[in-house]
Design a protein around this motif. Structure first.
Motif, PDB file in Angstrom:
ATOM      1  N   ARG A 111       0.737  -1.538   0.068  1.00  0.00           N
ATOM      2  CA  ARG A 111      -0.038  -0.446  -0.202  1.00  0.00           C
ATOM      3  C   ARG A 111       0.720   0.989  -0.318  1.00  0.00           C
ATOM      4  O   ARG A 111       2.086   1.531   0.784  1.00  0.00           O
ATOM      5  N   PRO A 112       0.133   2.338  -0.992  1.00  0.00           N
ATOM      6  CA  PRO A 112       1.311   3.787  -0.505  1.00  0.00           C
ATOM      7  C   PRO A 112       1.069   4.446   1.148  1.00  0.00           C
ATOM      8  O   PRO A 112       0.207   3.874   1.533  1.00  0.00           O
ATOM      9  N   PRO A 153      -8.693  -0.690  -1.848  1.00  0.00           N
ATOM     10  CA  PRO A 153      -8.184   0.803  -1.587  1.00  0.00           C
ATOM     11  C   PRO A 153      -7.084   0.398   0.140  1.00  0.00           C
ATOM     12  O   PRO A 153      -7.427  -1.153   0.576  1.00  0.00           O
ATOM     13  N   PRO A 154      -7.012   0.835   0.606  1.00  0.00           N
ATOM     14  CA  PRO A 154      -5.649   0.851   0.993  1.00  0.00           C
ATOM     15  C   PRO A 154      -6.730   0.504   2.682  1.00  0.00           C
ATOM     16  O   PRO A 154      -5.809   0.011   3.530  1.00  0.00           O
ATOM     17  N   SER A 155      -7.537   1.695   2.463  1.00  0.00           N
ATOM     18  CA  SER A 155      -8.196   1.065   4.094  1.00  0.00           C
ATOM     19  C   SER A 155      -8.182   0.142   4.455  1.00  0.00           C
ATOM     20  O   SER A 155      -9.000  -0.550   5.532  1.00  0.00           O
ATOM     21  N   VAL A 156      -8.848  -0.865   3.691  1.00  0.00           N
ATOM     22  CA  VAL A 156      -9.573  -2.501   4.051  1.00  0.00           C
ATOM     23  C   VAL A 156      -7.929  -3.555   4.416  1.00  0.00           C
ATOM     24  O   VAL A 156      -6.874  -3.306   3.863  1.00  0.00           O
ATOM     25  N   GLU A 157      -7.770  -3.320   5.753  1.00  0.00           N
ATOM     26  CA  GLU A 157      -7.210  -4.205   6.463  1.00  0.00           C
ATOM     27  C   GLU A 157      -6.935  -5.855   6.319  1.00  0.00           C
ATOM     28  O   GLU A 157      -6.015  -6.544   6.506  1.00  0.00           O
ATOM     29  N   THR A 158      -8.419  -6.331   6.086  1.00  0.00           N
ATOM     30  CA  THR A 158      -8.983  -7.455   6.425  1.00  0.00           C
ATOM     31  C   THR A 158      -9.516  -8.400   4.995  1.00  0.00           C
ATOM     32  O   THR A 158     -10.233  -7.766   4.610  1.00  0.00           O
TER      33      THR A 158
END
Length: 728
Positions: free
Chosen positions: A288-289, A365-370
């Protein structure tokens, strides 16, 4: 084939001399205790005598041997590091039976276990049972030790009973076979045997052995037969030449008078033709950026845009399709994404999960962690692997065990809020046209038989879990012809198809057992197209851990009706419990849409347990096609690359006399992934069921799509056995 006196003298003296001359030098060409050649009985050994050597764990192969004394076809399997099993079909010359042709055809089974490994001065020691389930032509037991003298020379010596001591057991002429002759094990006076093996070159192996086998068969009616001429001595000699990694050819002499030949092919599941496979490399993980580089993506505000999920779902679905996966549905929030995938390409579900995780790092998108990756089978969610995206990014270049430890396997719910079905997933139509080959082996009367033709197969998935499947076959050629069952009391004689169809009373044996499988040859030899299968199946998951199936139609080539099944299998449980009930009617022999009079309701309750090392045990108790009641015990071993090898035995309330030859049903199953040989990623398999006889007792219904194998691929042991392919 006779040898001259001069030739016999040279072979008897030159080989021992060569052994002595070669004992001083040489380098190791094989691992200690790993067999350098196979005996004529299809086991690691000398020529006719056994050794305490083993094969690499999981090795599967076949040996064919030919001489004036016997012609043997052996299928061997190294079931455990110390346990070797052999299923044998042999032609034994010099013995007459009802055909009066001067030979008999015999089936037998051997087991050998290496109880001690070689260690320092201590030799390897093995104990074996030879022909302990057949009629007893080769019956014998032994204890044998093998010691490596130099890197090129091994010596074996042991004590043998039965044929290995030159004291063949008396064969009961009324014995149906198939029952262990426990009362004869290690009985009588034992005699010693021995062998010496010299690895002359990397490919050439020379053997000398001392054997007591006199090739005699004694029957309970007083008849005694000499199998070929009596050996001129107890010394046997052989030379074996290895061709590549998988093949071996050899010549041998029995008693210095008769020349024989052997050929062996041995395959190891861990040694594929293309170990790394030929499939294209997966897309790399995309880190991720930084939050500063993409503040909107990290904030999660994109999730409020109604166009975001459809666009992401289409992009991810297209990328998964290139990897052989179908994105069935997707749920997406600012911090969590769940995808439900159908694996259509990879034999290991872990590889499908790993490639999906890589693509999710590139599409989300980078906010998706799970990441929650749910595997499906026939429209049913079978398990969910939950991963943190940061772990996927961090562990990409580490060994697969680390990502396994960082992941969580949970039961997949029947449905989940927020899941959006991918447009166009259903209805779905698939079809194929392929050649087929049916082989008949281990038949005492027929030997090896074959049928070759073409099969067109199609399936139509109306909605997830509701599937229509059908197939049409057209025979091209072969020697498996239509034939009625055997005439009682006239072994080797059969009713004609016309006689069998004209007399309904023949569809029951004289013992009163319905002919549910013993007339299976009536379903062969059709020159017109046949329909082996035409079904409508409904798969459902009523709870998170319970799966169901209902199948109706032409279930197999001999029976049609309704089959219903339920399976309890939590994702993290090694234990599963299933129940199946079937009401079926016998199909007409033309395999179209007509039926015969026989019908039955039958079914089973089954327990499955996944052990370590890929072993799965199954116990099924219930009612079989002929109305008999009993139990089936099965044990299967599956390797990480998808090879499956198993054995089963069924015993019901039918007596040995009611069952007939063989006494009870038993066989070996084999399933090899096509990709193991071609290197291409594929879920296609080549499967077979090796059984010597088609009898009516303990007969099961052959229904495609049974739940256990569908469900377990993405669960517990089966998933983690293949976890090494997560990063492939």
């Amino acid at each position: 084939m006779r040898r001259s006196r001069l030739t016999r003298h040279l072979m008897a003296t030159a080989l021992p001399a060569a052994l002595l001359l070669g004992s001083g030098t040489g380098t190791a060409v094989a691992d200690p205790l790993i067999a350098r050649n196979m005996s004529t009985y299809g086991l690691p050994g000398g020529i006719d005598t056994p050794t305490a050597e083993t094969l690499p764990d999981g090795t599967l192969g076949a040996t064919v041997s030919w001489s004036d004394y016997a012609r043997r076809g052996n299928i061997f399997f190294q079931a455990l590091p110390g346990l070797t099993a052999v299923l044998r079909y042999g032609r034994v010359d010099g013995i007459n039976d009802y055909r009066n042709e001067g030979y008999i055809s015999d089936r037998s089974l051997d087991l050998r276990y290496q109880v001690l490994e070689e260690d320092g001065w201590r030799p390897a020691v093995a104990v074996g049972l030879q022909d302990f389930l057949g009629t007893g032509v080769y019956s014998g037991e032994y204890v044998v030790a093998t010691k490596t003298i130099t890197p090129r020379i091994r010596v074996s010596a042991g004590l043998g009973w039965g044929v290995l001591a030159g004291n063949p057991r008396t064969i009961d002429v009324g014995d149906e076979g198939g029952t262990p002759n426990v009362d004869q094990w290690f009985s009588g006076s034992p005699k010693p045997f021995a062998s010496v093996s010299w690895q002359a070159t990397d490919k050439l192996n020379l053997i000398a052995e001392y054997s007591n086998d006199e090739y005699v068969a004694n029957y309970s009616n007083g008849n005694s037969f000499q199998q070929g001429e009596e050996p001129g001595s107890s010394l046997n000699l052989a030379a074996n030449y290895r061709i590549g990694r998988n093949y071996e050819a050899g010549l041998y002499t029995i008693g210095g008078e008769t020349i024989g030949a052997t050929f062996t092919i041995a395959l190891n599941p861990r040694e594929a033709a293309y170990p790394s496979g030929l499939e294209k490399a997966p897309a790399p993980v995309r880190p991720r950026p930084s939050p500063a580089a993409d503040p909107e993506g990290w904030s999660g505000s994109w999730s409020q845009d109604p166009t975001a999920q459809p666009a992401i779902q289409k992009a991810l679905g297209d990328a998964l399709a290139d990897e052989g996966q179908t994105l069935e549905s997707m749920g997406l929030s600012a911090t969590r994404a769940e995808v439900r995938i159908r694996n259509t390409r990879f034999i290991n579900q872990a590889e499908a999960v790993g490639r999906t995780a890589r693509l999710m790092t590139r599409a989300l998108p980078p906010s998706v962690e799970t990441f929650a990756i749910t595997s499906t089978a026939n429209g049913m969610p079978t398990s969910t692997v939950v991963l943190r995206r940061s772990d996927v990014e961090r562990l990409e270049n580490t060994e697969a065990g680390q990502i396994a430890a960082a992941s969580q396997l949970v039961d997949a719910p029947r449905s989940a809020p927020g899941l959006v079905t991918t447009p166009g997933v259903t209805p779905r139509f698939r079809w194929s046209i392929k050649p087929y080959v049916d082989l008949g082996i281990f038949s005492a009367e027929d030997g090896l038989t074959h049928e070759v033709g073409a099969e067109a197969r199609a399936s139509y998935e109306i909605t997830p879990g509701l599937i229509v499947t059908g197939a049409i076959r057209q025979r091209a050629f072969g020697d498996i012809g239509q034939r009625g069952p055997g005439i009682p009391g006239e072994r080797g004689e059969y009713y004609t198809p016309e006689e069998y169809e004209a007399d309904a009373s023949l569809e029951t044996t004289p013992e009163g057992v319905p002919r549910v499988r013993s007339d299976t040859r009536m379903y062969t030899g059709n020159t017109s197209p046949v329909i082996p299968e035409l079904t409508l199946a409904w798969y459902e998951k009523p709870t998170d851990t319970v799966y169901t199936r209902v199948t109706t139609g032409l279930l197999e080539r001999a029976y049609g009706g309704v089959s219903a099944e339920a399976l309890w299998k939590p994702a993290n449980s090694q234990l599963a419990i299933g129940a199946e009930v079937n009401h079926v009617r016998k199909r007409d022999f033309d395999q179209l849409f007509d039926f015969r009079d026989y019908e039955v309701t039958m079914g089973h309750v089954s327990a499955y347990y996944e052990f370590t090392e890929g072993f799965t045990g199954q116990l099924s108790v219930g009612k079989y096609l002929a109305g008999d009641v009993g139990a089936t015990v099965a044990l299967q071993r599956e390797f990480a690359n998808g090879w499956r090898i198993g054995a089963y035995a069924t015993k019901t309330d039918l007596s040995a006399e009611e069952f007939g030859e063989g006494s009870f049903d038993k066989g070996i199953t084999l399933s090899i992934p096509l990709g193991w040989a071609t290197g291409e990623a594929s879920r296609d398999r080549v499967s077979t069921d090796l059984r010597s006889l088609s009898r009516d007792g303990g007969a099961q219904l052959n229904v495609n799509g049974r739940l256990y194998d569908r469900v377990r691929e993405a669960q517990t042991v089966d998933l983690y056995e293949g976890w090494g392919r997560f990063w492939r």
